[in-house]
Motif scaffolding. Structure first.
Motif, PDB file in Angstrom:
ATOM      1  N   UNK A  41     -24.239 -27.377 -15.065  1.00 35.20           N
ATOM      2  CA  UNK A  41     -24.890 -28.666 -14.853  1.00 35.20           C
ATOM      3  C   UNK A  41     -24.541 -29.751 -15.854  1.00 35.20           C
ATOM      4  N   UNK A  42     -23.992 -29.381 -16.998  1.00 36.45           N
ATOM      5  CA  UNK A  42     -23.662 -30.366 -18.033  1.00 36.45           C
ATOM      6  C   UNK A  42     -22.234 -30.854 -17.831  1.00 36.45           C
ATOM      7  N   UNK A  43     -22.056 -31.765 -16.901  1.00 34.35           N
ATOM      8  CA  UNK A  43     -20.705 -32.207 -16.560  1.00 34.35           C
ATOM      9  C   UNK A  43     -20.757 -33.532 -15.824  1.00 34.35           C
ATOM     10  N   UNK A  44     -19.577 -34.067 -15.534  1.00 33.34           N
ATOM     11  CA  UNK A  44     -19.475 -35.347 -14.837  1.00 33.34           C
ATOM     12  C   UNK A  44     -19.223 -35.172 -13.356  1.00 33.34           C
ATOM     13  N   UNK A  45     -18.709 -36.222 -12.735  1.00 30.77           N
ATOM     14  CA  UNK A  45     -18.425 -36.204 -11.304  1.00 30.77           C
ATOM     15  C   UNK A  45     -17.058 -36.812 -11.029  1.00 30.77           C
ATOM     16  N   UNK A  46     -16.338 -36.225 -10.062  1.00 29.74           N
ATOM     17  CA  UNK A  46     -15.134 -36.842  -9.535  1.00 29.74           C
ATOM     18  C   UNK A  46     -15.521 -37.769  -8.386  1.00 29.74           C
ATOM     19  N   UNK A  47     -14.584 -38.608  -7.982  1.00 35.08           N
ATOM     20  CA  UNK A  47     -14.797 -39.487  -6.816  1.00 35.08           C
ATOM     21  C   UNK A  47     -13.729 -39.226  -5.774  1.00 35.08           C
ATOM     22  N   UNK A  48     -14.152 -39.207  -4.511  1.00 41.22           N
ATOM     23  CA  UNK A  48     -13.207 -39.338  -3.409  1.00 41.22           C
ATOM     24  C   UNK A  48     -13.152 -40.812  -3.068  1.00 41.22           C
ATOM     25  N   UNK A  49     -12.024 -41.247  -2.518  1.00 37.55           N
ATOM     26  CA  UNK A  49     -11.950 -42.644  -2.070  1.00 37.55           C
ATOM     27  C   UNK A  49     -11.071 -42.748  -0.844  1.00 37.55           C
ATOM     28  N   UNK A  86     -10.272 -38.198  -7.699  1.00 40.84           N
ATOM     29  CA  UNK A  86     -10.042 -38.320  -9.134  1.00 40.84           C
ATOM     30  C   UNK A  86     -10.111 -36.955  -9.811  1.00 40.84           C
ATOM     31  N   UNK A  87      -9.489 -36.844 -10.969  1.00 41.68           N
ATOM     32  CA  UNK A  87      -9.652 -35.679 -11.837  1.00 41.68           C
ATOM     33  C   UNK A  87     -10.637 -36.066 -12.939  1.00 41.68           C
ATOM     34  N   UNK A 120     -13.168 -38.943 -17.385  1.00 42.07           N
ATOM     35  CA  UNK A 120     -13.133 -39.879 -16.255  1.00 42.07           C
ATOM     36  C   UNK A 120     -14.324 -39.604 -15.337  1.00 42.07           C
ATOM     37  N   UNK A 121     -15.519 -39.658 -15.905  1.00 39.05           N
ATOM     38  CA  UNK A 121     -16.733 -39.401 -15.126  1.00 39.05           C
ATOM     39  C   UNK A 121     -17.049 -40.581 -14.214  1.00 39.05           C
ATOM     40  N   UNK A 171      -4.965 -39.017 -11.130  1.00 49.77           N
ATOM     41  CA  UNK A 171      -5.500 -38.926  -9.778  1.00 49.77           C
ATOM     42  C   UNK A 171      -4.772 -37.890  -8.938  1.00 49.77           C
ATOM     43  N   UNK A 172      -5.442 -37.450  -7.871  1.00 47.64           N
ATOM     44  CA  UNK A 172      -4.829 -36.650  -6.822  1.00 47.64           C
ATOM     45  C   UNK A 172      -4.742 -37.522  -5.579  1.00 47.64           C
ATOM     46  N   UNK A 173      -3.554 -37.642  -5.014  1.00 48.27           N
ATOM     47  CA  UNK A 173      -3.355 -38.518  -3.854  1.00 48.27           C
ATOM     48  C   UNK A 173      -3.215 -37.695  -2.581  1.00 48.27           C
TER      49      UNK A 173
END
Length: 283
Positions: free
Chosen positions: A269-277, A34-35, A48-49, A16-18
């Protein structure tokens, strides 16, 4: 100095990035990004999609979201998110909304790109693979928010809409508000064409700092331009009343660092997603 500090050691299977400037100031706040490292997804979504909408196995994405919750020490039941549509719609998250969208798109808060709440114990999350994550924290009225800003959301000034919603719902004074801009595609990599350039030039003409426009929209010889969405969103935050000294901005570029971050543009386009929280712990 980079605002989003990468913890290279995986915690509970998630790297993760904090947002340390906020977490170190207020022990009751958790915020970060997230990474792509960690998790259980395979193929182009490795690993980590966080996105349920990109073709990955639903159960793998849910497990990845659980790993994020475990890594930051929050219950998965608190994980709350929206079905993003590149709008400027803001939703006030209540106790009854807690947990919506955590394990299915159907249960997510629909047609929404910004979430705000003053409910402690709710974990807000949103998803990215180049678009700009925007964070908001009101330490006086104890409220937080997230906004997802692609070029369309940026053009609609979703940062302003979020600040306005926090003022109306919680009494937020923009001068007391903290803002942050997370990892996203940088001006080094984000090339756009005529229609987008025109809309962004119109938007930038409303900024107080007009001398900086050329650095935010750098014209190229082929009639296109390199667009700095992060800086444009910083200027929108300032326009909304957030003090420049209260805004953190990340230098991470998703397109430059596909070893670490997902990039829709760089990976075609062929990839996942990170999340902010972001969330405020219960007292």
């Amino acid at each position: 100095m980079e605002s989003f500090v990468w913890d290279q050691a995986k915690q509970a299977g998630a790297s993760l990035m904090r947002l340390e400037a906020w977490e170190n100031t207020d022990a009751g706040i958790t915020a970060g990004f997230t990474t792509r490292i960690g998790g259980v997804s395979t193929g182009c979504w490795s690993s980590l999609n966080m996105g349920l909408h990109v073709g990955d196995r639903n159960e793998d994405v849910v497990r990845n979201r659980q790993l994020l919750s475990e890594a930051i020490g929050w219950p998965f039941e608190a994980f709350t998110c929206a079905e993003q549509v590149h709008s400027d719609n803001v939703h006030i998250v209540t106790v009854d909304d807690m947990g919506k969208g955590r394990d299915s798109r159907h249960s997510a808060l629909q047609d929404t790109d910004a979430l705000i709440t003053n409910v402690r114990g709710v974990l807000l999350a949103s998803f990215y693979a180049d678009c700009v994550p925007l964070y908001f924290y009101d330490p006086v009225h104890e409220a937080v928010g997230l906004a997802h800003a692609g070029w369309k959301g940026t053009a609609a000034e979703i940062a302003c809409r979020t600040v306005e919603a926090m003022k109306k719902a919680f009494g937020t004074n923009p001068s007391q508000l903290r803002g942050a801009i997370g990892p996203a595609i940088g001006g080094c990599c984000y090339e756009v064409d005529g229609p987008v350039i025109g809309r962004m030039e119109e938007l930038c003409s409303s900024f107080a700092n007009l001398t900086a426009v050329d650095s935010m929209i750098r014209r190229t010889q082929d009639g296109k331009a390199m667009l700095d969405l992060k800086e444009i969103n910083r200027q929108i935050m300032i326009k909304a009343g957030i003090l420049p000294t209260h805004i953190e901005i990340s230098t991470w570029c998703t397109s430059c660092r596909t070893d670490l971050l997902f990039s829709h543009r760089a990976e075609k386009g062929a990839t996942g997603r990170m999340a902010s929280w972001i969330g405020m712990e219960k007292r």
